[in-house]
Write an enzyme that holds these catalytic residues in place. Structure first.
Site, short mmCIF file in Angstrom:
data_model
loop_
_atom_site.label_atom_id
_atom_site.label_comp_id
_atom_site.label_asym_id
_atom_site.label_seq_id
_atom_site.Cartn_x
_atom_site.Cartn_y
_atom_site.Cartn_z
N GLN B 90 62.58 57.74 57.36
CA GLN B 90 63.54 56.69 57.65
C GLN B 90 64.51 57.04 58.78
O GLN B 90 64.81 56.21 59.62
CB GLN B 90 64.31 56.28 56.38
CG GLN B 90 63.47 55.47 55.38
CD GLN B 90 63.14 54.05 55.86
OE1 GLN B 90 63.42 53.67 56.98
NE2 GLN B 90 62.51 53.28 55.00
N LYS B 286 65.83 63.96 63.38
CA LYS B 286 64.54 63.97 62.69
C LYS B 286 64.77 63.92 61.19
O LYS B 286 65.87 64.16 60.71
CB LYS B 286 63.79 65.27 63.01
CG LYS B 286 63.43 65.46 64.46
CD LYS B 286 62.47 66.60 64.64
CE LYS B 286 63.14 67.96 64.59
NZ LYS B 286 62.26 69.03 65.09
N GLU B 290 61.93 65.83 52.74
CA GLU B 290 60.96 66.69 52.05
C GLU B 290 60.99 68.14 52.56
O GLU B 290 60.92 69.08 51.76
CB GLU B 290 59.55 66.11 52.18
CG GLU B 290 59.38 64.80 51.46
CD GLU B 290 58.24 63.97 52.05
OE1 GLU B 290 57.31 63.67 51.31
OE2 GLU B 290 58.30 63.64 53.25
#
Ligand code: FES
Ligand code: FES
Lengths: 162, 332
Positions: B90, B286, B290
């Site tokens: 996102q 960026k 995760e």
């Protein structure tokens, strides 16, 4: 059926409850106080933490009839109208909330810690919230926020302790 | 006996759907009658902070205060699709779409301002701190609020900017394994010191550090929150959390036996945010969602190896697993 009297966030209630009703059911389903969350429903996660007689309990593990004549504080009872409680303010300030599911319970555990001592060590804070699981934050910011809340309270807070 | 060991784990991770799969985000930026800007986007806030950083990005492009951004998300009736809040995509993908939408709106604002200011052209007009003005003659200016009112009177509102961003990824060649399946990549490294109790099989994390490449930190505090969270999840994955799968059934399905780390189990993590702006990212940013958890288990397992000389290849390293491995090692 049993009739109970209880005081929640300073307000008195008279309710008739079923035998198998838990406190979390009373709060959420009967009174619409949806701030307290039900996570595991078996006393392990702490999402349903509230204060009963000033002590943290898991509202999923307390039967409704056990709360007769008891005084209860939930997350809804912390702010004074628009004015947030110092602990709530500190959680926002530090960024101690991610998904927010653990937050209401966390904040009440924090209140129990700070009600006893407004200047706890980080170890005492970790001890005090060890019954509240958080999947998101890794706890570090929560510990920071509780430290800050203690400082706010020592400096007179923002005066919304009812 | 208690034995100490040091381990590091370093990872790189391609964010986004990858492998040629269409990875599209869309956004709309709308000038409101009070001069505020509404951002409509399909990005889902799950606690990672997308609402905050995407509002920051919009405020930056429009050069208005954060409070003048109205961020509207998660309603498919009112906004274009921005794909899932998954794949750590996102910030990069939807962030880019928002930046494009706001740039589009900014251009339209300037075009309209030049008409309102009765200038010859829009050359040299700029938008800064909520004002549109001529750089060579700043007294020629109009505020975003005034402009919005004029446009409202002329029935030219709403003014809408649109943006769409598609990540560049190319399917891998199955034969050769060649291609460019992801872009961008995020890098990180974890370092931990553990203490292994060879009698009980318990593992204590004494110290932990993480250096996380972020491209550009849009909101450093939130990045720290993600790092702390990723570390705790990675720690659970390394030494606590065991579903106990047997023939497709979960044995450990309550928190009594599926153990996730508590506040007492997670040590303080020392955090380093590494900024190396990604040229295709919004303001160089960026995704890190995760990546922040990936390096933990390799670091912990390496540290265990360093401490007791046993190479464990299965997580979580529960006490019984570790004791069994130590016993086997002694037998050999
Ligand atoms: S819901 Fe009560 S402890 Fe989990
Ligand atoms: S903020 Fe998500 S569980 Fe604590």
């Amino acid at each position: 059926m049993k009739d109970i009297n209880l005081k929640i966030n300073g307000k008195s209630y008279r309710l008739s409850t079923n035998e198998d009703m838990r406190l979390i059911d009373v709060l959420r389903d009967e009174l619409g106080l949806l701030g307290s969350k039900e996570g595991c429903g078996e006393g392990e996660c702490g999402a349903c933490t509230i204060l009963m007689e000033g002590r943290t309990v898991n509202a999923c593990m307390v039967m409704a009839f056990q709360t007769d004549e008891k005084e209860i504080i939930t997350i809804e009872g912390l702010s004074n109208g628009e004015q947030l409680h110092p602990i709530q303010q500190a959680f926002i300030e530090i960024g101690a909330v991610q998904c927010g599911f653990c937050t209401p319970g966390m904040i009440l555990s924090a209140k129990a810690i700070l009600d006893k001592d407004t200047n706890p060590t980080r170890e005492m804070i970790r001890q005090g919230i060890s019954g509240n699981l958080c999947r998101c934050t890794g706890y570090a910011k929560i510990v920071d926020a509780i430290e800050l809340a203690g400082k706010l309270l020592r400096n007179g807070g923002n005066n919304c302790e009812a | 006996m208690k034995k100490k060991g040091v381990g590091i784990g370093s990872t790189f991770y391609g964010t986004g759907y990858g492998n040629g799969f269409p990875d599209v985000s869309r956004a709309k930026a709308v000038l409101k009658e009070d001069g505020k800007v509404a951002v409509h986007v399909g990005a889902t806030e799950v606690g990672q902070g997308s609402k905050t950083i995407m509002s920051q990005m919009a405020a930056e492009v429009m050069s208005i205060p954060l409070n003048d951004i109205i961020f509207i998300c998660e309603d498919t009736k009112n906004m274009p699709d921005s794909g899932t809040a998954a794949a750590s995509r996102q910030t990069y993908n939807t962030g880019n779409a928002i930046k494009l939408a706001c740039e589009d709106l900014r251009k339209k604002v300037i075009e309209n301002a030049f008409k309102e200011l009765k200038l010859n052209s829009s050359v040299g007009l700029t938008l800064k701190n909520g004002e549109i003005y001529l750089k060579t003659l700043p007294s020629k200016n109009i505020s975003l609020k005034e402009l919005a009112l004029c446009l409202l009177k002329n029935k030219e509102l709403p003014l809408i900017g649109e943006g769409s961003f598609t990540a560049q990824t190319i399917e891998m060649d199955e034969e050769t394994g060649q291609g460019a399946p992801y872009w961008p990549y995020t890098f990180n490294v974890y370092g931990v010191i553990v203490e292994v109790d060879t009698e009980t099989g318990l593992i204590d994390i004494i110290k932990a550090v993480c250096a996380q490449d972020v491209g550009k930190a849009i909101n450093p505090e939130m990045i720290e929150g993600q790092m702390d969270g990723g570390f705790a999840m990675g720690l659970g994955y390394s030494i606590y959390e065991d579903l106990g799968l047997k023939e497709g059934k979960m044995k450990n399905k309550n928190f009594t036996n599926y153990l996730i780390p508590t506040a007492l189990d997670v040590p303080e993590l020392e955090k380093f945010i590494i900024e190396d702006p990604e040229s295709t990212g919004p303001f160089g940013a960026k995704g890190i969602g995760e990546p922040v958890m990936l390096g933990v288990a390799p670091a912990v397992l390496n540290a265990i190896y360093d401490a007791v000389g046993v190479r464990i290849t299965q997580v979580p390293v529960t006490p019984d697993r570790l004791l069994r491995a130590l016993k086997e090692e002694r037998r050999e």
